[in-house]
Write a protein that holds these residues in place. Structure first.
Motif, PDB file in Angstrom:
ATOM      1  N   SER A   1     100.999  64.286  44.228  1.00  0.00           N
ATOM      2  CA  SER A   1      99.792  63.372  44.114  1.00  0.00           C
ATOM      3  C   SER A   1      98.745  63.782  43.121  1.00  0.00           C
ATOM      4  O   SER A   1      98.641  64.930  43.014  1.00  0.00           O
ATOM      5  N   THR A   2      97.949  62.788  42.583  1.00  0.00           N
ATOM      6  CA  THR A   2      96.870  63.134  41.597  1.00  0.00           C
ATOM      7  C   THR A   2      95.433  62.710  42.349  1.00  0.00           C
ATOM      8  O   THR A   2      95.390  61.370  42.717  1.00  0.00           O
ATOM      9  N   ILE A   3      94.532  63.419  42.693  1.00  0.00           N
ATOM     10  CA  ILE A   3      93.124  62.942  43.288  1.00  0.00           C
ATOM     11  C   ILE A   3      92.063  63.405  42.302  1.00  0.00           C
ATOM     12  O   ILE A   3      92.053  64.289  41.305  1.00  0.00           O
ATOM     13  N   LEU A   4      91.228  62.520  42.198  1.00  0.00           N
ATOM     14  CA  LEU A   4      89.671  62.574  41.762  1.00  0.00           C
ATOM     15  C   LEU A   4      88.879  63.206  42.551  1.00  0.00           C
ATOM     16  O   LEU A   4      88.781  62.584  43.826  1.00  0.00           O
ATOM     17  N   CYS A   5      88.253  64.227  42.592  1.00  0.00           N
ATOM     18  CA  CYS A   5      87.308  64.919  43.492  1.00  0.00           C
ATOM     19  C   CYS A   5      85.791  64.643  42.950  1.00  0.00           C
ATOM     20  O   CYS A   5      85.476  65.103  41.834  1.00  0.00           O
ATOM     21  N   ILE A   6      84.926  64.224  43.929  1.00  0.00           N
ATOM     22  CA  ILE A   6      83.661  63.998  43.406  1.00  0.00           C
ATOM     23  C   ILE A   6      82.621  64.714  44.469  1.00  0.00           C
ATOM     24  O   ILE A   6      83.001  64.552  45.553  1.00  0.00           O
ATOM     25  N   GLU A   7      81.779  65.323  43.855  1.00  0.00           N
ATOM     26  CA  GLU A   7      81.102  66.164  44.707  1.00  0.00           C
ATOM     27  C   GLU A   7      79.933  65.150  45.703  1.00  0.00           C
ATOM     28  O   GLU A   7      79.672  64.207  45.134  1.00  0.00           O
ATOM     29  N   SER A   8      79.920  65.391  46.955  1.00  0.00           N
ATOM     30  CA  SER A   8      79.209  64.378  47.723  1.00  0.00           C
ATOM     31  C   SER A   8      77.777  64.273  47.285  1.00  0.00           C
ATOM     32  O   SER A   8      77.414  62.822  47.348  1.00  0.00           O
ATOM     33  N   GLN A   9      77.087  65.074  46.781  1.00  0.00           N
ATOM     34  CA  GLN A   9      75.643  64.862  46.436  1.00  0.00           C
ATOM     35  C   GLN A   9      75.665  63.799  45.041  1.00  0.00           C
ATOM     36  O   GLN A   9      74.812  62.756  45.086  1.00  0.00           O
ATOM     37  N   GLU A  10      76.731  63.948  44.550  1.00  0.00           N
ATOM     38  CA  GLU A  10      76.910  62.889  43.199  1.00  0.00           C
ATOM     39  C   GLU A  10      77.018  61.569  43.852  1.00  0.00           C
ATOM     40  O   GLU A  10      76.431  60.472  43.296  1.00  0.00           O
ATOM     41  N   ILE A  11      77.700  61.472  44.782  1.00  0.00           N
ATOM     42  CA  ILE A  11      78.075  59.990  45.480  1.00  0.00           C
ATOM     43  C   ILE A  11      76.605  59.511  46.220  1.00  0.00           C
ATOM     44  O   ILE A  11      76.265  58.603  46.174  1.00  0.00           O
ATOM     45  N   LEU A  12      75.940  60.646  47.073  1.00  0.00           N
ATOM     46  CA  LEU A  12      74.947  60.259  47.613  1.00  0.00           C
ATOM     47  C   LEU A  12      73.474  59.798  46.780  1.00  0.00           C
ATOM     48  O   LEU A  12      72.782  59.019  46.977  1.00  0.00           O
ATOM     49  N   ASN A  13      73.677  60.314  45.904  1.00  0.00           N
ATOM     50  CA  ASN A  13      72.853  60.200  44.470  1.00  0.00           C
ATOM     51  C   ASN A  13      72.611  58.608  44.038  1.00  0.00           C
ATOM     52  O   ASN A  13      71.911  58.001  43.666  1.00  0.00           O
ATOM     53  N   LEU A  14      73.907  58.146  44.155  1.00  0.00           N
ATOM     54  CA  LEU A  14      74.154  56.632  43.709  1.00  0.00           C
ATOM     55  C   LEU A  14      73.587  55.763  44.857  1.00  0.00           C
ATOM     56  O   LEU A  14      72.816  54.678  44.258  1.00  0.00           O
TER      57      LEU A  14
END
Length: 133
Positions: free
Chosen positions: A118-131
């Motif tokens: 599998s291939t997964i993109l990982c994004i730090e939680s804070q990056e998402i919360l900043n949206l």
């Protein structure tokens, strides 16, 4: 979450940003996010490749990242007090994993294991919360 059947996206940590944006755009969560915001997220995302049987994250660990399945199949499970595994879901390309604990600020409520490569993109939680701000 919206899914697409087979991914033709081949991501590495040195991948074309356009491929990463395409993978993010194929999720229900990020489908309507503006191009500049997706470009920013794509540039910050880390690509992770899992072998079959490898654990992406474990129940009760702190949720510090949001995960986007680019390709492969992952099994989300919980274990009861006797150690018996209960399958909660099977996720494929386009799935977003760990959204609830990321937005709620908590811990993973399940363990997620790759059933296939599998291939997964990982994004730090804070990056998402900043949206959201």
């Amino acid at each position: 979450m919206a899914a697409f059947t087979k991914s033709s996206i081949n991501l590495t940590n040195h991948s074309n940003e356009k491929d990463r944006i395409g993978a993010l755009r194929k999720t229900e969560l990020l489908a309507t996010v503006s191009e500049p915001v997706l470009m920013d997220l794509a540039s910050r995302a880390i690509v992770r490749h899992l072998r079959a049987g490898e654990v992406l994250f474990s129940e009760d660990n702190e949720a510090t990242r949001l995960y986007i399945v680019v390709e492969g199949e992952l099994r989300c499970v919980r274990r009861n007090a006797k150690g018996r595994e209960q399958v909660l879901s099977t996720e494929h390309a386009g799935a977003v994993l760990a959204a609830v604990p990321v937005f709620a600020g908590g811990r993973f409520y399940m363990t997620t294991i790759a059933d296939t490569r599998s291939t997964i993109l990982c994004i730090e939680s804070q990056e998402i919360l900043n949206l959201c701000n």
